[in-house]
Design an enzyme around this catalytic site. Structure first.
Site, PDB file in Angstrom:
ATOM      1  N   GLU A  67      15.435  29.090  -3.257  1.00 19.48           N
ATOM      2  CA  GLU A  67      15.924  27.748  -2.586  1.00 19.48           C
ATOM      3  C   GLU A  67      15.235  27.644  -1.393  1.00 19.48           C
ATOM      4  O   GLU A  67      15.069  28.536  -0.731  1.00 19.48           O
ATOM      5  CB  GLU A  67      17.393  27.918  -2.331  1.00 19.48           C
ATOM      6  N   HIS A 119      22.473  22.625  -2.794  1.00 24.96           N
ATOM      7  CA  HIS A 119      23.432  23.580  -2.426  1.00 24.96           C
ATOM      8  C   HIS A 119      24.457  23.254  -1.325  1.00 24.96           C
ATOM      9  O   HIS A 119      24.360  23.552  -0.265  1.00 24.96           O
ATOM     10  CB  HIS A 119      22.593  24.935  -1.837  1.00 24.96           C
ATOM     11  N   ARG A 167      25.948  31.247  -7.523  1.00 23.07           N
ATOM     12  CA  ARG A 167      24.447  31.640  -6.973  1.00 23.07           C
ATOM     13  C   ARG A 167      23.225  31.543  -7.967  1.00 23.07           C
ATOM     14  O   ARG A 167      23.750  31.773  -9.458  1.00 23.07           O
ATOM     15  CB  ARG A 167      24.296  33.141  -6.382  1.00 23.07           C
TER      16      ARG A 167
END
Length: 328
Positions: A266, A285, A237
């Site tokens: 994000e 991601h 993360r």
């Protein structure tokens, strides 16, 4: 007895059919400002909730008095407060095993891409700059035989260690809450302090979950301990790393590069300084983003929810203290 399930992520037809065969499903493909109010309204009489990538906090749960189970289509649980869910009697389930190998593939792809400057060199060719035999300005660094430090020896960390040790002959150091005898025996991994790992590794790969304890755990002080020319990889993360400190370490040349699948915010801002650096490989991601894995995660999450609502949840339970033991 059929109960109401709210689904807040688009899933394949066969996964939707799994849920609909057992319960009444209200589906949202995603949650945004336009449909959030409708989403909250539907929760008022829902028994189950399934989806991903949406913060499910008290502001949502206060509108869901009948909710008994939440199944997240992810391994990460940072969108939830398990302690609060337990107080409310809501069981939380996740998908920890399905994405292990795919995410480890992504991590090793980032190791190779940053070390060999794959994205930068591909752009070099596309831009028409390859006009003669390459020189040192295009050289990368070897991966084979270099030391890999893994921060977090869970399922994904172990899968990365296997690739590194058995595939690339890399000595593996790791830092974890406790030693992992299996990784040590299978891959020769050596347990050490975070300081020792940072000071010794040529590549540092972050695979810890995001928790209050790991938030910001890699900051300016930790980055300053890394070997000059080391490469940092993050497939966990974004908030585990202080992004401002990382930018500074890259700009001043202390780190050779960074491979990042995750960011503090994000999607990452297009004007982020990280995206201006040729020695940063930035991905959107995609750690578990293959068709096979994402489908497997959705199937697992759907089965988790069905099991929980029928009182048969025995696996992938984040807060097992909520479960009432079945009569013997």
């Amino acid at each position: 007895m059929q109960e109401k399930i709210v689904l807040y992520k688009k899933v394949a037809d066969d996964v939707l059919a799994m849920l609909q065969q057992a319960h009444r499903v209200v589906q949202f493909d995603d949650i945004n400002a336009d449909n959030r109010a409708a989403f909250v309204t539907e929760l008022q009489d829902a028994a189950g909730l399934i989806g991903a990538s949406v913060k499910i906090d008290a502001s949502v749960l206060d509108h869901a008095p009948r909710l008994r189970a939440i199944s997240t289509i992810s391994v990460g649980i940072d969108q939830f407060d398990p302690a609060d869910l337990s107080k409310r009697g809501i069981v939380l389930l996740n998908t920890p095993d399905v994405l292990t190998e795919t995410t480890a593939d992504t991590g090793f792809a980032l190791i190779l891409a940053t070390a060999r400057r794959v994205v930068e060199m591909a752009d070099y060719v596309r831009q028409g700059r390859w006009t003669h035999s390459i020189g040192e300005d295009c050289f990368g660094t070897d991966v084979q035989g270099k030391t890999l430090g893994i921060v977090g020896m869970g399922r994904i960390g172990g899968a990365v260690a296997r690739r590194a040790s058995l595939g690339f002959g890399m000595p593996v150091l790791y830092n974890n809450r406790r030693p992992d005898p299996t990784a040590e025996k299978a891959y020769g991994a050596r347990f050490c302090s975070l300081d020792t790992l940072l000071q010794s590794a040529d590549f540092v790969c972050i695979t810890v979950p995001l928790t209050p304890e790991t938030h910001g755990m890699i900051g300016a002080q930790e980055l300053a301990q890394m070997r000059p020319g080391a490469i940092l990889i993050n497939i966990s993360r974004g908030s585990i790393i202080d992004e401002t400190a990382l930018i500074s370490a890259l700009e001043n040349g202390r780190l050779r590069g960074a491979g990042l699948d995750v960011f503090e915010r994000e999607p990452v801002a297009p004007d982020s300084r990280l995206l201006k650096m040729p020695n940063v490989v930035a991905l959107p991601h995609i750690g578990s983003a293959t068709r096979e894995t994402r489908h497997g995660m959705a199937v697992c999450a759907a089965q988790n929810l069905l099991d929980a609502l029928s009182g048969n949840a025995t696996r992938n339970v984040v807060n097992p203290e909520v479960l009432t033991p079945l009569p013997t």
